[in-house]
Enzyme design. Structure first.
Site, mmCIF file in Angstrom:
data_model
loop_
_atom_site.group_PDB
_atom_site.id
_atom_site.type_symbol
_atom_site.label_atom_id
_atom_site.label_comp_id
_atom_site.label_asym_id
_atom_site.label_seq_id
_atom_site.Cartn_x
_atom_site.Cartn_y
_atom_site.Cartn_z
ATOM 1 N N THR A 1 -6.385 0.673 11.927
ATOM 2 C CA THR A 1 -6.566 0.841 10.475
ATOM 3 C C THR A 1 -6.655 -0.470 9.703
ATOM 4 O O THR A 1 -7.100 -0.484 8.566
ATOM 5 C CB THR A 1 -5.382 1.636 9.886
ATOM 6 N N CYS B 1 0.865 -1.183 0.000
ATOM 7 C CA CYS B 1 0.000 0.000 0.000
ATOM 8 C C CYS B 1 0.908 1.241 0.000
ATOM 9 O O CYS B 1 2.131 1.134 0.135
ATOM 10 C CB CYS B 1 -0.867 -0.004 1.252
ATOM 11 N N GLU C 1 0.379 -0.499 16.465
ATOM 12 C CA GLU C 1 -0.452 0.665 16.123
ATOM 13 C C GLU C 1 -1.383 1.004 17.284
ATOM 14 O O GLU C 1 -1.570 2.180 17.626
ATOM 15 C CB GLU C 1 -1.259 0.375 14.849
ATOM 16 N N SER D 1 1.721 -5.284 3.468
ATOM 17 C CA SER D 1 3.152 -5.202 3.783
ATOM 18 C C SER D 1 3.976 -6.255 3.036
ATOM 19 O O SER D 1 5.192 -6.314 3.215
ATOM 20 C CB SER D 1 3.358 -5.356 5.292
ATOM 21 N N HIS E 1 5.327 -4.927 8.973
ATOM 22 C CA HIS E 1 5.318 -6.305 9.478
ATOM 23 C C HIS E 1 5.495 -7.302 8.342
ATOM 24 O O HIS E 1 4.531 -7.935 7.888
ATOM 25 C CB HIS E 1 4.025 -6.580 10.245
ATOM 26 N N SER F 1 1.502 -9.695 10.658
ATOM 27 C CA SER F 1 0.875 -8.631 9.873
ATOM 28 C C SER F 1 -0.636 -8.689 10.066
ATOM 29 O O SER F 1 -1.297 -9.638 9.633
ATOM 30 C CB SER F 1 1.230 -8.797 8.391
ATOM 31 N N ASN G 1 -3.117 -6.845 8.747
ATOM 32 C CA ASN G 1 -3.987 -6.806 7.565
ATOM 33 C C ASN G 1 -3.893 -8.099 6.763
ATOM 34 O O ASN G 1 -4.872 -8.534 6.157
ATOM 35 C CB ASN G 1 -3.697 -5.558 6.725
HETATM 36 S S1 SF4 Z 1 -2.274 -0.642 5.644
HETATM 37 FE FE1 SF4 Z 1 -1.319 0.619 7.224
HETATM 38 S S2 SF4 Z 1 0.445 1.536 6.182
HETATM 39 FE FE2 SF4 Z 1 -0.941 0.784 4.574
HETATM 40 S S3 SF4 Z 1 -2.220 2.566 4.046
HETATM 41 FE FE3 SF4 Z 1 -3.301 1.340 5.596
HETATM 42 S S4 SF4 Z 1 -2.745 2.332 7.527
HETATM 43 FE FE4 SF4 Z 1 -1.256 2.997 6.017
#
Ligand code: SF4
Length: 518
Positions: A375, A223, A337, A477, A252, A433, A435
């Site tokens: 996030t 991202c 975070e 990531s 991560h 990680s 996400n």
């Molecule tokens: S995944 Fe984390 S680093 Fe990537 S845009 Fe979203 S908040 Fe930002």
């Protein structure tokens, strides 16, 4: 594939060891039930016999070719009994069938499976030579990037002719345990034991060989926040040279961290590990104000790689706390975070992980409650917790715009779309990680088995048996190169037809901090 596996081994002892292993496999796990049993063929010693035998081998009815046997270790880290799975085999030094290197892309899959079976397995290039290698020749081959040597594989490998190929050599002798030495007897026995132990893994490899479709989720992988954080470390390294200290993993992902370490970054847990005056980068996940204050007190040269979308949540926490709200932060305990955001207004912010946690909230007498989110949460899960909060506090204030970032949302939508048409979903990403883990969970909730993998070596061959479409994505990531490595490895099990399902496109870029803009 309907045709059986053909296993070639030069010597009787080698053929017997791997044959026993294959029989162990059938007895122990019923592997290969319904498939034709593999054939083990003794092909004879040396490149000339191998070349002669390759002609008859190539005409045989087989679906995939495994070449096994013992071999010489070239690299110092190899010990007798270790297994080398060839990424490619090449004939070196004027053998009778010199030719181009033949690749075996499924090597990482096999090596990972062998390691999970408790064996020491390495991947690398294997040389086929026409005589026993002397010590000085070992060093020369090692300098050319070769890991092990044998006297048959390159010739036999040509018989695969496009069918899945693997070459596994068990190390019997090394520079310290040479062939004509008493220690080689024990080395040879260790190698034969390893060949036998590799038999069941070969069986699983054969069962996983098939043509397949790979359905890529779009968007996937890096991202804007991750690209920015990596570029910041690269620029600080370029400006100030190594070492550059980074507090916590910059993002991560083990590949990203390892790559930056190779280039001079030193990852530390806390600032007390950073020498006075050294440059230090704060990771994309953000830090609590106490960390900034400590860095200022130590007069460290800080460059902040906190993602702007994480920084936005920090500002919201501060604003709500200043307005007298109890801030419920929906997130996962222990994530960096979350620790950073909680640290903005620790007296006013409470972590809420589940609907049950909502019941435990104790706002002040004015009942002023606000909520924010980590996030990288799964949107559907976070909505459940936010719903419980709004049920209890209908007037609760939420963030001005979604806290779950665009990259997390887009990747979850995309993986849901591919999961619907896949038998299995693979998510490239590291275990820490957030996400990436949420992507695997999202695919599972869509009804498709899903696994989080750091790279192809984490793919268990059993996952692939009977699977014709593999959905593939990568966390925000995880580098795009890992996705290519996974496709390449799957291509070693049979032809792969790659398609992509794009649910949205991304064009977001974040500007760099002023310290590294030049
Ligand atoms: S995944 Fe984390 S680093 Fe990537 S845009 Fe979203 S908040 Fe930002």
């Amino acid at each position: 594939m309907t045709e059986p596996m053909l296993v070639c081994a030069p010597l009787r002892l080698e053929a017997r060891a791997v044959g026993r292993g294959l029989r162990d496999s059938g007895r122990a796990a019923g592997a290969g039930r319904g498939a034709q049993p593999p054939t083990v063929l003794r092909t004879g010693y040396g490149p000339r016999r191998a070349a002669d035998r390759a002609d008859t081998v190539r005409r045989g009815p087989f679906g995939m070719l495994a070449i096994t046997g013992t071999g010489a270790g070239l690299a110092p880290e190899l010990a007798p009994g270790d297994l080398v799975v060839a990424t490619e085999v090449t004939s070196v030094g004027g053998g009778p069938a010199d030719g181009p290197a033949l690749r075996s892309p499924s090597a990482p899959l096999l090596a990972g499976e062998l390691r999970r079976a408790g064996l020491r397995a390495h991947t690398g290039r294997v040389a086929t030579v026409d005589h026993l290698v002397r010590r000085d020749e070992r060093d020369q081959l090692l300098r050319k990037g070769l890991l092990a040597a044998d006297m048959e594989s390159a010739q036999l490998a040509m018989a695969a002719e496009g069918r899945p190929l693997t070459v596994i050599r068990a190390i019997s002798d090394t520079a310290d345990h040479r062939l004509l030495h008493p220690a080689t007897v024990t080395g040879g026995l260790a190698a034969l034991r390893s060949l036998r132990a590799a038999g069941p893994v070969l069986d699983r490899w054969a069962a996983a060989c098939a043509p397949r479709r790979v359905l890529l989720a779009g968007p996937r992988s890096f991202c804007a926040g991750v690209e920015r954080a990596i570029e910041i470390v690269e620029r600080v390294l370029a400006q100030r040279g190594s070492p550059v200290y980074v507090r916590k993993q910059i993002v991560h992902n083990t590949h990203v961290v390892h790559d930056l370490e190779q280039r001079g970054a030193i990852f530390v847990d806390e600032l007390d590990e950073v020498p006075d005056g050294a440059p230090v980068v704060f990771s994309a996940h953000g830090v609590a104000p106490a960390v900034r204050q400590e860095a200022a007190r130590r007069e460290l040269s800080v460059v902040d790689a906190t993602c702007p979308l994480v920084a936005k949540v920090h500002k919201e926490a501060l604003r709500f706390a200043a307005d007298g709200y109890l801030v419920a932060l929906i997130g996962h305990n222990g994530h960096e975070e979350v620790e950073g955001t909680l640290g903005e207004a620790p007296g006013s912010t409470v972590l809420v992980e589940t609907p049950e946690d909502v019941a435990a909230l104790r706002p002040g007498s004015d009942n002023k409650v606000a909520y924010l989110m980590q996030t990288t949460l799964a949107a559907d899960e976070a909505a459940g917790v936010a719903g419980a909060l709004l049920d209890r506090f209908p007037a609760a204030r939420g963030p001005g715009s979604d806290d779950i970032c665009y990259a997390t949302t887009n990747r979850q939508q995309a993986v849901r779309a591919v999961a619907a048409d896949s038998d299995l979903v693979l998510v490239a990403g590291s275990a820490n990680s957030s996400n990436s883990r949420r992507l695997a969970e999202t695919a599972e909730r869509a009804g498709t088995p899903a696994h989080l993998i750091d790279g192809p070596e984490d793919i268990q061959l059993g996952w692939l048996a009977g699977v014709s479409t593999v959905g593939l994505t990568a966390g925000a990531s995880a580098p795009p190169a890992v996705v290519s490595e996974i496709i390449d490895a799957l291509g070693g099990l049979g032809p792969v037809d790659v398609g992509e399902r794009v649910t949205t496109t991304e064009s977001i870029r974040f500007s760099l901090p002023k310290e590294v803009r030049q």
